[in-house]
Write a protein that holds these residues in place. Structure first.
Motif, PDB file in Angstrom:
ATOM      1  N   SER A   8      56.701 -29.783  46.007  1.00 13.08           N
ATOM      2  CA  SER A   8      55.804 -30.511  46.917  1.00 13.08           C
ATOM      3  C   SER A   8      56.343 -30.551  48.331  1.00 13.08           C
ATOM      4  O   SER A   8      55.587 -30.459  49.306  1.00 13.08           O
ATOM      5  CB  SER A   8      55.575 -31.931  46.399  1.00 13.08           C
ATOM      6  OG  SER A   8      56.782 -32.671  46.391  1.00 13.08           O
TER       7      SER A   8
ATOM      8  N   LEU B 140      51.867 -33.835  49.303  1.00 15.25           N
ATOM      9  CA  LEU B 140      50.879 -33.908  48.224  1.00 15.25           C
ATOM     10  C   LEU B 140      49.490 -33.470  48.677  1.00 15.25           C
ATOM     11  O   LEU B 140      48.707 -32.942  47.885  1.00 15.25           O
ATOM     12  CB  LEU B 140      50.818 -35.337  47.677  1.00 15.25           C
ATOM     13  CG  LEU B 140      52.093 -35.848  47.003  1.00 15.25           C
ATOM     14  CD1 LEU B 140      51.912 -37.279  46.533  1.00 15.25           C
ATOM     15  CD2 LEU B 140      52.481 -34.957  45.828  1.00 15.25           C
ATOM     16  N   GLU B 141      49.186 -33.688  49.969  1.00 15.68           N
ATOM     17  CA  GLU B 141      47.874 -33.260  50.478  1.00 15.68           C
ATOM     18  C   GLU B 141      47.713 -31.756  50.355  1.00 15.68           C
ATOM     19  O   GLU B 141      46.664 -31.254  49.936  1.00 15.68           O
ATOM     20  CB  GLU B 141      47.711 -33.683  51.940  1.00 15.68           C
ATOM     21  CG  GLU B 141      47.334 -35.146  52.117  1.00 15.68           C
ATOM     22  CD  GLU B 141      46.948 -35.447  53.559  1.00 15.68           C
ATOM     23  OE1 GLU B 141      46.657 -34.489  54.300  1.00 15.68           O
ATOM     24  OE2 GLU B 141      46.949 -36.628  53.915  1.00 15.68           O
ATOM     25  N   ASN B 142      48.753 -31.030  50.730  1.00 20.18           N
ATOM     26  CA  ASN B 142      48.678 -29.571  50.637  1.00 20.18           C
ATOM     27  C   ASN B 142      48.688 -29.101  49.197  1.00 20.18           C
ATOM     28  O   ASN B 142      48.091 -28.069  48.868  1.00 20.18           O
ATOM     29  CB  ASN B 142      49.835 -28.942  51.405  1.00 20.18           C
ATOM     30  CG  ASN B 142      49.635 -29.002  52.899  1.00 20.18           C
ATOM     31  OD1 ASN B 142      48.511 -29.170  53.382  1.00 20.18           O
ATOM     32  ND2 ASN B 142      50.710 -28.899  53.662  1.00 20.18           N
TER      33      ASN B 142
ATOM     34  N   TYR C 287      47.237 -30.614  46.698  1.00 26.28           N
ATOM     35  CA  TYR C 287      45.845 -30.743  46.253  1.00 26.28           C
ATOM     36  C   TYR C 287      44.954 -29.696  46.918  1.00 26.28           C
ATOM     37  O   TYR C 287      44.020 -29.181  46.292  1.00 26.28           O
ATOM     38  CB  TYR C 287      45.328 -32.146  46.565  1.00 26.28           C
ATOM     39  CG  TYR C 287      43.916 -32.363  46.088  1.00 26.28           C
ATOM     40  CD1 TYR C 287      43.643 -32.559  44.738  1.00 26.28           C
ATOM     41  CD2 TYR C 287      42.850 -32.343  46.986  1.00 26.28           C
ATOM     42  CE1 TYR C 287      42.340 -32.742  44.292  1.00 26.28           C
ATOM     43  CE2 TYR C 287      41.545 -32.526  46.548  1.00 26.28           C
ATOM     44  CZ  TYR C 287      41.295 -32.722  45.202  1.00 26.28           C
ATOM     45  OH  TYR C 287      40.018 -32.887  44.763  1.00 26.28           O
ATOM     46  N   LYS C 288      45.247 -29.370  48.178  1.00 26.25           N
ATOM     47  CA  LYS C 288      44.446 -28.387  48.896  1.00 26.25           C
ATOM     48  C   LYS C 288      44.496 -27.026  48.204  1.00 26.25           C
ATOM     49  O   LYS C 288      43.472 -26.352  48.040  1.00 26.25           O
ATOM     50  CB  LYS C 288      44.963 -28.267  50.329  1.00 26.25           C
ATOM     51  CG  LYS C 288      44.340 -27.135  51.127  1.00 26.25           C
ATOM     52  CD  LYS C 288      44.998 -27.017  52.500  1.00 26.25           C
ATOM     53  CE  LYS C 288      44.494 -25.779  53.254  1.00 26.25           C
ATOM     54  NZ  LYS C 288      45.188 -25.630  54.562  1.00 26.25           N
TER      55      LYS C 288
ATOM     56  N   LYS D  66      43.371 -27.620  43.973  1.00 28.62           N
ATOM     57  CA  LYS D  66      42.359 -28.607  43.612  1.00 28.62           C
ATOM     58  C   LYS D  66      41.524 -28.185  42.411  1.00 28.62           C
ATOM     59  O   LYS D  66      41.051 -29.044  41.640  1.00 28.62           O
ATOM     60  CB  LYS D  66      41.459 -28.905  44.806  1.00 28.62           C
ATOM     61  CG  LYS D  66      40.708 -27.716  45.360  1.00 28.62           C
ATOM     62  CD  LYS D  66      39.899 -28.133  46.592  1.00 28.62           C
ATOM     63  CE  LYS D  66      39.178 -26.941  47.206  1.00 28.62           C
ATOM     64  NZ  LYS D  66      38.411 -27.356  48.415  1.00 28.62           N
TER      65      LYS D  66
END
Length: 471
Positions: A66, A72-74, A76-77, A80
């Motif tokens: 991560s 974490l945003e990336n 999920y990007k 997803k």
């Protein structure tokens, strides 16, 4: 045990460069020796330490991947589509969807509480309170480890997508079981010792399962075969015999492990598929025996055999017929795979050499990879369009256990109705909702038993699952 051993050894081939046959030999011999010497106490204490090491290794992978992706945003990007839990399609040929994962795994969870390694731990505690505490403590750990394992796959997919190279799609590795160990060498190449932590993590997972099951097999063989026929055997003789059986079963596991090296596909799929032969039917056997007065020994035996046979037929058909393999999810980009060199030179057996000597010398012209993106999944072949048999063989392995469970229930009940009913029934062997659930939980009917911790004083209420031969 064989499937767990093979999965561990394939991964260690990537990390250490040791061929699988070598690690199979080492693991089975070492585990059989320390299990035979130390018994259940050695098994439980080694499992505790192995759990700590295993959890540390898995968390290290999540944290490092991560960070490298950018948070974490990336994660999920890039991954997803791996977190999509809204597929309510009831098609049984879809490998992972809501219904198969939720309903299809119920019998797998039940089996874990009924299987011999679990019962052996329950009987090793002093009273009912400790047995309940065992489940209360173990359940969150099990759920946490399962969730971490699922997240690990998504995080690593995001990691390689961010780098622009899906290593499985590009052919850098040709075995899906090698994704995680390959990623470990990539993630921790600049952190000495962490790749070793992962090796210890893998070893812990394999050794803990092996030791638990070898101990259980030895115990159940002695209790149900040797003790029944040789009642006057002295304690030191029974101990020696139990140790010999541990070594005997260890040798069988070794042989099965060598055989499983030739079965294609994910170790997880192979493991759950073959376990489906037993866990579903065995759960049905327990539940029918405890809850239904009309079930007979002959009837439930017929049901058990039919359930096991049906699932085994499905497994053999899905693994060894000409049914096309189930397509993976949408693959990641492969346009930046030049960093890993030629696909034939970066195979599993050369991974270590590559990382420490070849990274800086690779050029873009050496790599014949495609530049496909993750915008669309691999085309799904029309499995089942050619024949009904192909459709049956395409049923997801997640449902094998549930299919075996339902088959055993239906056939067992039908066969029991056609056979002679027992003249007498031992009421202690039947589940009473009032007695064993309501009274036990809310009225404290076992309080006296729990205080003195002696099973012989609580035989009627607590020990209805006695291991005595008569039951």
């Amino acid at each position: 045990m064989a499937s767990v051993t093979v999965g561990t050894c394939v991964a260690l081939q990537v990390v250490l460069g040791i061929p699988p046959w070598g690690t199979i030999l080492i693991y089975t011999v070492v585990t059989a020796i320390y299990t035979s010497i130390g018994g259940i106490k050695a098994v439980i204490w080694t499992d505790v330490f192995q759990l700590i090491i295993m959890t540390a290794g898995m968390i290290a992978i999540l944290v490092k991947s991560s960070i490298d992706v950018g948070g974490l945003e990336n994660v999920y990007k890039f991954a997803k589509d791996r977190f999509d839990t809204t597929d309510f399609n009831a098609d049984p040929t879809i490998r992972y969807q809501f219904w198969s994962v939720s309903i299809g795994t119920i019998t797998q969870m039940l089996y874990m509480t009924m299987t011999q390694p679990s019962m052996q731990r329950i009987y090793s505690v002093r009273n009912m309170n400790q047995a309940r505490a065992l489940f209360v403590i173990a359940t969150p750990f099990y759920v946490t480890i399962t969730v971490i394992g699922v997240l690990e796959g998504a995080f690593l997919f995001a990691y390689f997508s961010e780098k622009g190279c899906d290593i499985l799609e590009a052919g850098i590795i040709d075995n899906v079981n090698a994704i995680v160990p390959f990623a470990v060498l990539e993630l921790f190449r600049n952190q000495p010792g962490l790749a070793g932590l992962f090796t210890a993590c893998l070893s812990s997972a394999g050794l803990s399962t092996l030791s638990s099951c070898l101990s259980s097999l030895s115990a159940i063989t002695y209790e149900d075969v040797i003790k029944v026929n040789f009642r006057e055997m002295k304690p030191y003789q029974s101990t020696r015999i139990a140790k010999v059986f541990v070594l005997f079963y260890g040798s069988i596991v070794m042989g099965l492990s060598f055989s499983m090296l030739h079965i294609p596909g994910s170790v997880s799929a192979v493991f759950q598929g073959f376990m489906g032969c037993m866990d579903g039917p065995v759960c049905a056997l327990f539940l029918l025996s405890l809850m239904c007065r009309r079930v007979t020994t002959t009837g439930i035996s017929i049901g058990l055999l039919c359930g096991c046979a049906l699932v085994f037929w499905l497994i053999m058909g899905s693994n060894f017929s000409d049914v096309p393999p189930y397509p993976y999810l949408a693959h990641g980009p492969t346009d930046e795979c030049s960093v890993y060199g030629n696909s034939t030179d970066a195979r599993i057996e050369n991974t270590l050499e590559y990382y420490y000597s070849n990274v800086s010398t690779m050029s873009l012209t050496d790599v014949p990879f495609s530049t496909a993106s993750a915008s669309s999944p691999a085309p799904m072949e029309t499995v089942g369009s050619s024949s009904l048999l192909h459709t049956i063989y395409s049923i997801t392995y997640i449902l094998f256990s549930f299919i075996g469970f339902c088959t055993t229930i239906c056939v067992g009940l039908a066969a029991s109705l056609c056979t002679k009913r027992q003249d007498t029934i031992d009421e202690r062997c039947l589940l009473s909702f009032r007695k064993h659930v309501l009274n036990s939980l809310f009225t404290g009917s076992h309080a006296g038993c729990e205080n003195n911790g002696k099973r012989k004083d609580c035989h009627e209420d607590v020990n209805f699952l006695s291991t005595e031969t008569e039951l």
